[in-house]
Motif scaffolding. Structure first.
Motif, PDB file in Angstrom:
ATOM      1  N   LEU A 129      -9.031  -0.449  -2.635  1.00 48.22           N
ATOM      2  CA  LEU A 129      -7.844  -1.573  -3.038  1.00 48.22           C
ATOM      3  C   LEU A 129      -6.610  -0.809  -3.282  1.00 48.22           C
ATOM      4  CD1 LEU A 129     -10.200  -3.412  -5.837  1.00 48.22           C
ATOM      5  CD2 LEU A 129      -9.076  -4.194  -3.724  1.00 48.22           C
ATOM      6  N   ARG A 130      -6.596   0.565  -3.840  1.00 48.27           N
ATOM      7  CA  ARG A 130      -5.297   1.146  -3.967  1.00 48.27           C
ATOM      8  C   ARG A 130      -4.718   1.177  -2.622  1.00 48.27           C
ATOM      9  NH1 ARG A 130      -8.421   5.425  -7.241  1.00 48.27           N
ATOM     10  NH2 ARG A 130      -7.644   4.847  -9.305  1.00 48.27           N
ATOM     11  N   ARG A 131      -5.360   1.504  -1.591  1.00 44.72           N
ATOM     12  CA  ARG A 131      -4.829   1.579  -0.148  1.00 44.72           C
ATOM     13  C   ARG A 131      -4.258   0.088   0.312  1.00 44.72           C
ATOM     14  NH1 ARG A 131      -9.945   3.580   2.840  1.00 44.72           N
ATOM     15  NH2 ARG A 131      -8.716   2.684   4.799  1.00 44.72           N
ATOM     16  N   ARG A 135      -0.479  -0.503   1.082  1.00 46.92           N
ATOM     17  CA  ARG A 135       0.232  -1.143   2.477  1.00 46.92           C
ATOM     18  C   ARG A 135       0.775  -2.649   2.210  1.00 46.92           C
ATOM     19  NH1 ARG A 135      -1.032   0.897   7.277  1.00 46.92           N
ATOM     20  NH2 ARG A 135      -1.026  -0.475   9.038  1.00 46.92           N
ATOM     21  N   PHE A 136       0.182  -3.206   1.351  1.00 46.70           N
ATOM     22  CA  PHE A 136       0.790  -4.579   1.165  1.00 46.70           C
ATOM     23  C   PHE A 136       1.534  -4.868  -0.077  1.00 46.70           C
ATOM     24  CE2 PHE A 136      -2.583  -5.202   4.167  1.00 46.70           C
ATOM     25  CZ  PHE A 136      -1.956  -5.788   5.359  1.00 46.70           C
ATOM     26  N   PRO A 137       2.608  -4.136  -0.550  1.00 45.00           N
ATOM     27  CA  PRO A 137       3.148  -3.994  -1.807  1.00 45.00           C
ATOM     28  C   PRO A 137       3.590  -5.512  -2.276  1.00 45.00           C
ATOM     29  CG  PRO A 137       4.667  -3.141  -0.213  1.00 45.00           C
ATOM     30  CD  PRO A 137       3.449  -3.323   0.538  1.00 45.00           C
ATOM     31  N   ASN A 138       3.667  -6.245  -1.502  1.00 43.98           N
ATOM     32  CA  ASN A 138       4.176  -7.712  -1.858  1.00 43.98           C
ATOM     33  C   ASN A 138       2.999  -8.811  -1.943  1.00 43.98           C
ATOM     34  OD1 ASN A 138       6.974  -6.978  -2.151  1.00 43.98           O
ATOM     35  ND2 ASN A 138       7.078  -7.080   0.126  1.00 43.98           N
ATOM     36  N   ASP A 139       1.655  -8.177  -1.932  1.00 43.05           N
ATOM     37  CA  ASP A 139       0.646  -8.901  -2.064  1.00 43.05           C
ATOM     38  C   ASP A 139       0.120  -8.956  -3.438  1.00 43.05           C
ATOM     39  OD1 ASP A 139      -2.296  -9.825  -1.982  1.00 43.05           O
ATOM     40  OD2 ASP A 139      -1.925 -10.341  -0.083  1.00 43.05           O
ATOM     41  N   GLY A 140       0.331 -10.100  -4.263  1.00 40.11           N
ATOM     42  CA  GLY A 140      -0.068 -10.098  -5.893  1.00 40.11           C
ATOM     43  C   GLY A 140      -1.474 -10.373  -5.803  1.00 40.11           C
ATOM     44  N   ASP A 141      -2.277 -10.758  -5.014  1.00 40.59           N
ATOM     45  CA  ASP A 141      -3.900 -10.613  -5.027  1.00 40.59           C
ATOM     46  C   ASP A 141      -4.321  -9.458  -4.973  1.00 40.59           C
ATOM     47  OD1 ASP A 141      -3.777 -13.612  -5.388  1.00 40.59           O
ATOM     48  OD2 ASP A 141      -3.872 -14.005  -3.345  1.00 40.59           O
ATOM     49  N   LEU A 142      -3.794  -8.611  -4.290  1.00 41.91           N
ATOM     50  CA  LEU A 142      -4.391  -7.254  -4.068  1.00 41.91           C
ATOM     51  C   LEU A 142      -4.136  -6.542  -5.312  1.00 41.91           C
ATOM     52  CD1 LEU A 142      -3.698  -6.231  -0.160  1.00 41.91           C
ATOM     53  CD2 LEU A 142      -5.874  -6.028  -1.624  1.00 41.91           C
ATOM     54  N   ALA A 143      -2.783  -6.578  -5.825  1.00 44.21           N
ATOM     55  CA  ALA A 143      -2.508  -5.936  -7.077  1.00 44.21           C
ATOM     56  C   ALA A 143      -3.272  -6.314  -8.099  1.00 44.21           C
ATOM     57  CB  ALA A 143      -1.196  -6.272  -7.345  1.00 44.21           C
ATOM     58  N   TRP A 144      -3.602  -7.680  -8.261  1.00 46.04           N
ATOM     59  CA  TRP A 144      -4.457  -8.243  -9.204  1.00 46.04           C
ATOM     60  C   TRP A 144      -5.812  -7.592  -9.196  1.00 46.04           C
ATOM     61  CZ3 TRP A 144      -5.846 -10.057 -13.819  1.00 46.04           C
ATOM     62  CH2 TRP A 144      -7.066 -10.811 -13.951  1.00 46.04           C
ATOM     63  N   ASP A 145      -6.343  -7.364  -8.150  1.00 51.80           N
ATOM     64  CA  ASP A 145      -7.959  -7.212  -7.779  1.00 51.80           C
ATOM     65  C   ASP A 145      -7.896  -5.442  -8.113  1.00 51.80           C
ATOM     66  OD1 ASP A 145      -8.550  -9.464  -6.546  1.00 51.80           O
ATOM     67  OD2 ASP A 145      -8.774  -8.892  -4.636  1.00 51.80           O
ATOM     68  N   ALA A 179       1.182  -7.776 -10.297  1.00 53.60           N
ATOM     69  CA  ALA A 179       0.405  -9.141 -10.044  1.00 53.60           C
ATOM     70  C   ALA A 179       1.144 -10.351 -10.582  1.00 53.60           C
ATOM     71  CB  ALA A 179      -1.165  -9.111 -10.242  1.00 53.60           C
ATOM     72  N   ALA A 180       1.342 -10.080 -12.177  1.00 54.59           N
ATOM     73  CA  ALA A 180       2.148 -11.082 -12.565  1.00 54.59           C
ATOM     74  C   ALA A 180       3.398 -11.521 -12.063  1.00 54.59           C
ATOM     75  CB  ALA A 180       2.004 -10.781 -14.166  1.00 54.59           C
ATOM     76  N   ARG A 181       4.355 -10.424 -11.740  1.00 52.11           N
ATOM     77  CA  ARG A 181       5.708 -10.535 -11.039  1.00 52.11           C
ATOM     78  C   ARG A 181       5.470 -11.166  -9.798  1.00 52.11           C
ATOM     79  NH1 ARG A 181       6.521  -5.292 -13.368  1.00 52.11           N
ATOM     80  NH2 ARG A 181       6.094  -4.239 -11.321  1.00 52.11           N
ATOM     81  N   LEU A 182       4.470 -10.939  -9.100  1.00 44.40           N
ATOM     82  CA  LEU A 182       4.306 -11.551  -7.642  1.00 44.40           C
ATOM     83  C   LEU A 182       3.648 -13.181  -7.959  1.00 44.40           C
ATOM     84  CD1 LEU A 182       3.118  -8.380  -5.876  1.00 44.40           C
ATOM     85  CD2 LEU A 182       5.275  -9.700  -5.559  1.00 44.40           C
TER      86      LEU A 182
END
Length: 282
Positions: A129-131, A135-145, A179-182
Motif C-alpha cells: 500500500l505504501r508503494r 506511485r499515486f500520490p493524488n489517489d485518496g483511496d490508496l492513502a485511506w487504505d 486521504a481527507a484532503r483528497l
C-alpha cells in the motif's frame, strides 16, 4: 428403404451422442472427485514473466489478475492461509506497475484472510500500500487504505512497548490526513485526524487541518463538531500567546529594571515590545 436407413442412422447417432454425454458426465464427476485442495503457486519468478509476456505485459498482468481472484476465492472456500497473495501481487506489479487495483487488493487480501493474519503478513500488505500511495500520490483511496490498515489493523496487534508504535501511529495519521484532503474516507475522518494530532501534541497542525477541511465537509453534524473544536483551539492559541508574551515581558523587566514593579514597567517599556505576541491569532 431410404427412409428406414435414415431413421436407423438417426437413432444410432442419437444413441452415440447420448452415450458420449453420459460418459462425459461420469468422467467429469470422477475427475472432480479425485481433485484435492492444494495451495500451490505455479507461476515463474516476476523477471521471467516479463520475458515470457513477449511485450504484452499488461495483457499477461490481466490474466494473472483473473487467476489471483480465483485463488483468493478458493482460499476462502477451503479456509486456506492465502500464502501466495504477495507472489501474485509482485508478479502483476512487475508486469504493470500502474495496475492500481492490485495495490489495494493485496492490501486487503493480505490482512483479511480466512485464518487471520500475523503482524508480519500485515506489514507486507502495508508495504504494498505504501508503494501504491507513493506511485499515486493524488489517489485518496490508496492513502485511506494505507492509513486505515496501519491504524486499525496493525497497531492493535502490536505490543504496547513496540519501539515502532509511535512512528507507525504518526505515519498512519499522515496517510489519513492526505486521504481527507483528497476527499476520500468517511466524513468523521477529519475529527479522527484532529484527535490524533492533538495526542501527538501538534495542536497547530490540528488547527490548520480543521480549517482546511471545514469547507469540504458536507455532514452538518461533523461541521458543528469542527466549529466547536476550532473555537477551543483558537482560544487555546490566544491563551498560549498571552502566556508567552507575559513570560517575555517579565524577562525583559528583570533584565532592564529588576527593581521596578510589573505594573509600573508596563508604562515605561516600549509599547510595541510590551504587546508582542498578544495579537489576535485569528
Amino acid at each position: 428403404m431410404k427412409h428406414v436407413r435414415r431413421f436407423v442412422a438417426t437413432v444410432a447417432i442419437v444413441g452415440v451422442l447420448a452415450g458420449i454425454w453420459s460418459l462425459r458426465g461420469r468422467a467429469m464427476d470422477q475427475y472432480l472427485g479425485t481433485q484435492t485442495y492444494e495451495d500451490i503457486y505455479y507461476l515463474p519468478p516476476p523477471q521471467w514473466l516479463e520475458v515470457m509476456s513477449l511485450g504484452h505485459r499488461r495483457a499477461l498482468a490481466d490474466l494473472i489478475w483473473l487467476r489471483a481472484l480465483i485463488y483468493f476465492g478458493d482460499e476462502f472456500a477451503n479456509k486456506g492461509a492465502v500464502r501466495h497473495v504477495f507472489n501474485y501481487g509482485d508478479s502483476m506489479l512487475a508486469l504493470d506497475p500502474d495496475f492500481k487495483r492490485v495495490y489495494r487488493w493485496v492490501g486487503m487480501a493480505g490482512v483479511y484472510t480466512p485464518t487471520g493474519s500475523s503482524t508480519e503478513f500485515m506489514e507486507r500488505a502495508i508495504d504494498v500500500l505504501r508503494r501504491g500511495a507513493e506511485r499515486f500520490p493524488n489517489d485518496g483511496d490508496l492513502a485511506w487504505d494505507a492509513g486505515a490498515t496501519i491504524t486499525y489493523d496493525l497497531l492493535p496487534h502490536l505490543p504496547k512497548d513496540d519501539p515502532d508504535r509511535e512512528q507507525l501511529k504518526a505515519e498512519g495519521n499522515e496517510y489519513m490526513m492526505a486521504a481527507a484532503r483528497l476527499g476520500a474516507g468517511p466524513d468523521w475522518l477529519v475529527m479522527t485526524n484532529a484527535t490524533s494530532l492533538r495526542k501527538l501534541g501538534q495542536t497547530d497542525r490540528e488547527l490548520r487541518h480543521l480549517e482546511e477541511m471545514y469547507a469540504m465537509i458536507r455532514d452538518p453534524k461533523v461541521k458543528a463538531q469542527i466549529e466547536i473544536r476550532l473555537t477551543q483551539l483558537r482560544d487555546q492559541a490566544y491563551a498560549e500567546a498571552f502566556r508567552s508574551a507575559n513570560e517575555e515581558f517579565e524577562k525583559r523587566r528583570e533584565e532592564e529594571f529588576p527593581y521596578m514593579p510589573s505594573t509600573l514597567y508596563f508604562f515605561v517599556a516600549d509599547p510595541i515590545d510590551a504587546t508582542v505576541g498578544l495579537e489576535d491569532p485569528s
